[in-house]
Motif scaffolding. Structure first.
Motif, PDB file in Angstrom:
ATOM      1  N   ALA A 114      21.820 -75.704  11.989  1.00 12.02           N
ATOM      2  CA  ALA A 114      20.650 -75.116  10.655  1.00 12.02           C
ATOM      3  C   ALA A 114      21.793 -75.053  10.180  1.00 12.02           C
ATOM      4  N   TYR A 115      23.177 -74.097   9.703  1.00  7.82           N
ATOM      5  CA  TYR A 115      23.218 -73.828   8.386  1.00  7.82           C
ATOM      6  C   TYR A 115      23.593 -75.078   7.528  1.00  7.82           C
ATOM      7  N   PHE A 129      22.099 -77.651   7.665  1.00 10.66           N
ATOM      8  CA  PHE A 129      20.464 -78.071   7.119  1.00 10.66           C
ATOM      9  C   PHE A 129      20.186 -77.816   5.686  1.00 10.66           C
ATOM     10  N   ALA A 130      20.861 -76.238   5.581  1.00  8.12           N
ATOM     11  CA  ALA A 130      20.107 -75.594   4.805  1.00  8.12           C
ATOM     12  C   ALA A 130      21.354 -75.483   4.124  1.00  8.12           C
ATOM     13  N   ILE A 156      16.248 -75.014  15.466  1.00  7.91           N
ATOM     14  CA  ILE A 156      17.106 -75.791  13.787  1.00  7.91           C
ATOM     15  C   ILE A 156      16.179 -75.566  12.874  1.00  7.91           C
ATOM     16  N   ARG A 184      16.956 -72.756  10.059  1.00  2.28           N
ATOM     17  CA  ARG A 184      17.254 -73.615   9.114  1.00  2.28           C
ATOM     18  C   ARG A 184      16.378 -72.477   8.300  1.00  2.28           C
TER      19      ARG A 184
END
Length: 285
Positions: free
Chosen positions: A101-102, A104-105, A163, A167
């Motif tokens: 998630a980090y 993708f963010a 996710i 995210r």
């Protein structure tokens, strides 16, 4: 009117009545099955289908909550298996989802959009559609009739939603905090561990709760397909195996069901304030 006036007081009286009436109707349809199921668990078996119908049963007792332990001899094992499987799924999902998630963010990389779209598309498919491919995969890996046969598909189907949730939360964390730490010489791993994780803890808590509940609820179809050993059976399969052979003992079935969902209800009860704060945190900058 004062600026501190509650939002509900800004509506006209008939609008307030309509809002509360709609909420009452919604809660009725949501809670009515649970209330009826609980009342069935209190009724003696001989009075389950008596007429006329009585909302509060005569001779109500909690006998079914004690006798169902004899009807389901390994009930405690089934509850433990459900909790164990859900806990392992939750831990594995968090370990995989937090760095994903980090990434993708914060990072821009080729295929980022299509990959997120693919994660979202996975949720559109029912688990039943993939049972045969999953069964062949589990058999080739040699993990049929083990805990892993129920943990692996649970993790796979819950990761995409986790996710997306995490995210979205991490995107609301100001980038300036990371940039300041990066200028001071902090590594990406240090930033994730020391800055992002503490700030994202409400969102991580929401993901953990939703993942645990999802893993607890989806065990039936995987256990029915990938497991045939009693020692690995989760609660849904345990109840399915012992009720309905000759007849359905409805009061004991309802009692066992309420005892079985107690762990998930306890988790929600004690973590509800974190759930609410996690869902609303970051909504306003």
């Amino acid at each position: 009117m004062s600026k501190k006036t509650a939002m509900i007081n800004r509506y006209r009286w008939y609008e307030v009545i309509s809002i509360y009436a709609a909420i009452a109707v919604f809660l009725f349809f949501v809670l009515a099955p649970f209330v009826e199921g609980f009342l069935v668990s209190l009724k003696p078996l001989s009075r389950l289908f008596s007429s006329p119908y009585r909302f509060w049963p005569e001779h109500a007792s909690f006998d079914a909550y004690f006798t169902m332990w004899d009807s389901v001899p390994k009930f405690g094992l089934y509850v433990f298996n459900s909790i164990f499987i859900s806990t392992v799924v939750t831990v594995v999902v968090l370990i995989l989802v937090v760095p994903a998630a980090y990434a993708f963010a914060r990072f821009q990389f080729s295929g980022r959009g299509p990959l997120l779209g693919a994660f979202l598309a996975v949720n559109m498919f029912s688990g039943a559609v993939l049972l045969i491919p999953l069964f062949r995969l589990m058999r080739s890996l040699g993990i049929l009739n083990t805990y892993a046969a129920m943990i692996v598909p649970g993790v796979a189907f819950l990761i995409p939603t986790a996710i997306w949730l995490l995210r979205t939360y991490m995107m609301r964390i100001p980038k300036e905090l990371e940039e300041a730490a990066y200028v001071d010489g902090a590594s990406r791993l240090y930033i994730l561990r020391r800055i992002i994780l503490p700030l994202a803890m409400p969102g991580i808590t929401v993901v953990a709760i939703t993942t645990f509940i999802g893993a607890y609820a989806q065990q039936f179809i995987y256990a029915l397909t990938f497991n045939s050993k009693t020692e690995f059976m989760p609660l849904p399969i345990g109840l399915f195996a012992y009720f309905g052979r000759q007849e359905v003992i409805w009061n004991e079935l309802m009692a066992a069901s309420f005892v079985g969902i107690a762990p998930a209800m306890i988790v929600i009860f004690f973590l509800q304030r974190y759930l609410v704060s996690g869902l609303t945190a970051g909504a306003v900058k």
